[in-house]
Enzyme design. Structure first.
Site, short mmCIF file in Angstrom:
data_model
loop_
_atom_site.label_atom_id
_atom_site.label_comp_id
_atom_site.label_asym_id
_atom_site.label_seq_id
_atom_site.Cartn_x
_atom_site.Cartn_y
_atom_site.Cartn_z
N GLY A 1 0.81 -1.21 0.00
CA GLY A 1 0.00 0.00 0.00
C GLY A 1 0.85 1.25 0.00
N ARG B 1 3.87 6.25 1.79
CA ARG B 1 4.26 7.67 1.89
C ARG B 1 3.67 8.48 0.76
NH1 ARG B 1 10.19 8.60 -0.53
NH2 ARG B 1 10.24 6.91 -2.05
N ASP C 1 8.58 6.65 7.95
CA ASP C 1 8.18 7.99 8.38
C ASP C 1 7.21 8.65 7.41
OD1 ASP C 1 9.82 8.68 6.25
OD2 ASP C 1 11.35 9.66 7.47
N GLY C 2 6.99 8.02 6.26
CA GLY C 2 6.04 8.58 5.30
C GLY C 2 6.56 9.79 4.54
N ARG D 1 2.98 13.85 -8.13
CA ARG D 1 3.11 12.92 -9.25
C ARG D 1 1.76 12.76 -9.95
NH1 ARG D 1 5.62 7.06 -8.06
NH2 ARG D 1 3.64 6.66 -7.02
N ARG E 1 -1.76 -1.19 -9.97
CA ARG E 1 -0.57 -2.00 -10.17
C ARG E 1 -0.96 -3.47 -10.23
NH1 ARG E 1 3.28 1.46 -7.14
NH2 ARG E 1 2.10 3.29 -6.46
N ASP F 1 4.46 -4.64 -7.36
CA ASP F 1 3.80 -3.42 -6.87
C ASP F 1 4.31 -2.18 -7.59
OD1 ASP F 1 6.06 -4.34 -5.07
OD2 ASP F 1 5.93 -2.25 -4.46
N ASN F 2 5.35 -2.33 -8.42
CA ASN F 2 5.85 -1.23 -9.25
C ASN F 2 5.56 -1.46 -10.72
OD1 ASN F 2 6.91 0.03 -6.98
ND2 ASN F 2 8.92 -0.92 -7.22
N ASP G 1 7.24 4.71 -10.26
CA ASP G 1 8.11 4.50 -9.10
C ASP G 1 9.59 4.52 -9.46
OD1 ASP G 1 6.16 4.46 -7.14
OD2 ASP G 1 5.71 2.35 -7.43
#
Length: 472
Positions: free
Chosen positions: A86, A89, A121-122, A172, A179, A244-245, A254
């Protein structure tokens, strides 16, 4: 508020299990350092004053019509399945319909922690934000399907990686952020209703002519084959081709430890986390097939007649290597001036690449120089080029306009790794002139731009980038 984004959201209307509503975490002192006016115009965005836009693109102000959320997905990372990933960040503000009729996501990357942050930390630091801004926009100028960069903002805060680094947020833009892993998570959980809903949504959004799950699989296969061939044609190495990319829309997504080759070698790896070369330059076509097989496995779960679905999906996936090879040949034949290649032309291309690898030729400069006196200078032993060029000249003599074909297939400028690192180092010290110059030159990669010829130079020995790093 004069600044306006014409949101028209659809993903936020999917069931709650697809995402988590998430407002960006505000930052201390946002400052807009880059804004893509041409892309904003395409998206129908009305710019405001700089402080106002900095607040929005930092996540401090949620603009009217936005429905911020973090998307759920899973994925195979270096071949190992992670059941829940998921957006750790990134926060999707919403979608817009561009003046070209295409729906696109607008997403803040580095906007703070989400339920999927897994201890992170996102946040993002300035280096990866500027790298993705420059490289994604360069890819767009090269004509390669890609996410785009709308804005970059300094946050006025520091983030901790190996050291304290200046924080930043990237805005972005993508045709979507769906994905392979978005499908995998619902298939793995046995949430077939969600899987069907996602399949219908992806078809409607990206491939309205596709007929059901296998039609979607075929469309994704074709888009990915075109994309990977074009990566290969500019010497691009993604670095983390995890599922996931892998974008359903067929866009490059990504930009983590990505890089462009300088000296050509098929086994080139830059990513610091790719210790065994899984995602090396020459492995990218095979990985694309592997990723498609994972999508097929997920899509099959919703089909009632599993046996028939497996048979059809297998045929679709097994057809991808030949399709990739055709796309690759089309790209590389154009790079040596051949407009309509035949099977024999593959030998001519591979012979050149073999000599380039052996003689340590620069990938971009060699192809750009073909047909001119400087081509042979790219080889440690110029006679290796001479013996190939004799046969090549006989072949291109049969073409109507080989120089014109090569001119539009071989860029003069790419985002060379050492130049990107120099750009980041300057920006960290508050100097954005290098960023602005690099971005401007890369927006016209097929033009000679003699005033900027230094940007075509391969790295000196002390400038060589041995490894690239993810921003997390």
């Amino acid at each position: 508020m004069t600044f306006a984004i014409p949101f028209d959201n659809s993903y936020a209307r999917l069931p709650a299990g697809f995402f988590s509503a998430q407002v960006p975490d505000p930052v201390r002192a946002p400052r807009l350092v880059a804004f893509n006016t041409d892309l904003a115009r395409l998206l129908g965005i009305t710019p405001g004053d700089l402080p106002e836009m900095a607040q929005v693109f930092a996540g401090n102000t949620v603009p009217q019509g936005a429905e911020p959320l973090a998307q759920l997905y899973s994925g195979h990372q270096f071949g190992n399945y992670n059941p829940q990933l998921g957006d750790g960040r990134a926060i999707l503000l919403g979608e817009v319909l561009g003046s070209d009729g295409i729906r696109r996501d607008i997403q803040l990357k580095g906007a703070g922690r989400t339920p999927y942050s897994r201890g992170g930390d996102g946040r993002a630091w300035l280096g990866p934000v500027l790298r993705e801004y420059v490289v994604s926009e360069a890819m767009a100028a090269l004509g390669i399907p890609t996410t785009r960069a709308l804005a970059a903002v300094e946050t006025g805060e520091t983030v901790r990686r190996e050291q304290a680094l200046p924080g930043a947020v990237l805005t972005r833009v993508a045709q979507s952020h769906l994905r392979v892993g978005t499908f995998q998570v619902f298939a793995a959980r046995g949430e077939i209703g969600h899987l069907k809903r996602l399949t219908d949504y992806a078809i409607a959004r990206h491939y309205p002519d596709a007929d059901g799950p296998m039609g979607l699989l075929t469309a994704v296969r074709d888009a990915q084959a075109r994309l990977i061939a074009r990566w290969m044609g500019v010497g691009f190495i993604h670095g983390v081709m995890n599922t996931d990319n892998s974008s359903i829309s067929g866009e490059t997504i990504d930009y983590g430890p990505c890089a462009f080759m300088d000296t050509y070698h098929p086994d080139t790896v830059y990513s610091s986390i790719d210790r065994y070369g899984r995602y090396a330059y020459s492995n990218q076509p095979d990985i694309a097939v592997w990723n498609l097989a994972q999508l097929a496995t997920a899509l099959i779960q919703q089909v009632e007649d599993k046996e028939a679905a497996v048979e059809e999906a297998t045929a679709i996936v097994h057809a991808m290597p030949a399709l990739l090879e055709r796309e690759w040949l089309g790209v590389f034949a154009a790079k040596i001036g051949i407009d309509r290649p035949g099977e024999a032309d593959k030998t001519l291309v591979t012979d050149l690449l073999t000599r380039m690898a052996r003689e340590r030729a620069d990938f971009t400069n060699t192809f750009r120089a073909l047909g001119g006196p400087r081509a042979r200078d790219q080889f440690t032993d110029p006679t290796a080029y001479d013996s190939w060029a004799t046969e090549w000249q006989q072949r291109v003599g049969q073409e109507a306009a080989p120089d014109a074909v090569m001119r539009t297939a071989n860029p003069a400028f790419i985002p060379r790794n050492h130049r990107v690192e120099q750009m980041i180092a300057s920006a960290v010290n508050g100097d954005y002139a290098t960023f602005q110059r690099l971005h401007t030159v890369l927006s016209r990669p097929y033009e000679d731009q003699l005033d900027h010829i230094d940007l075509t130079r391969p790295p000196a020995e002390n400038e060589v980038v041995q490894a690239t790093f993810c921003g997390t």
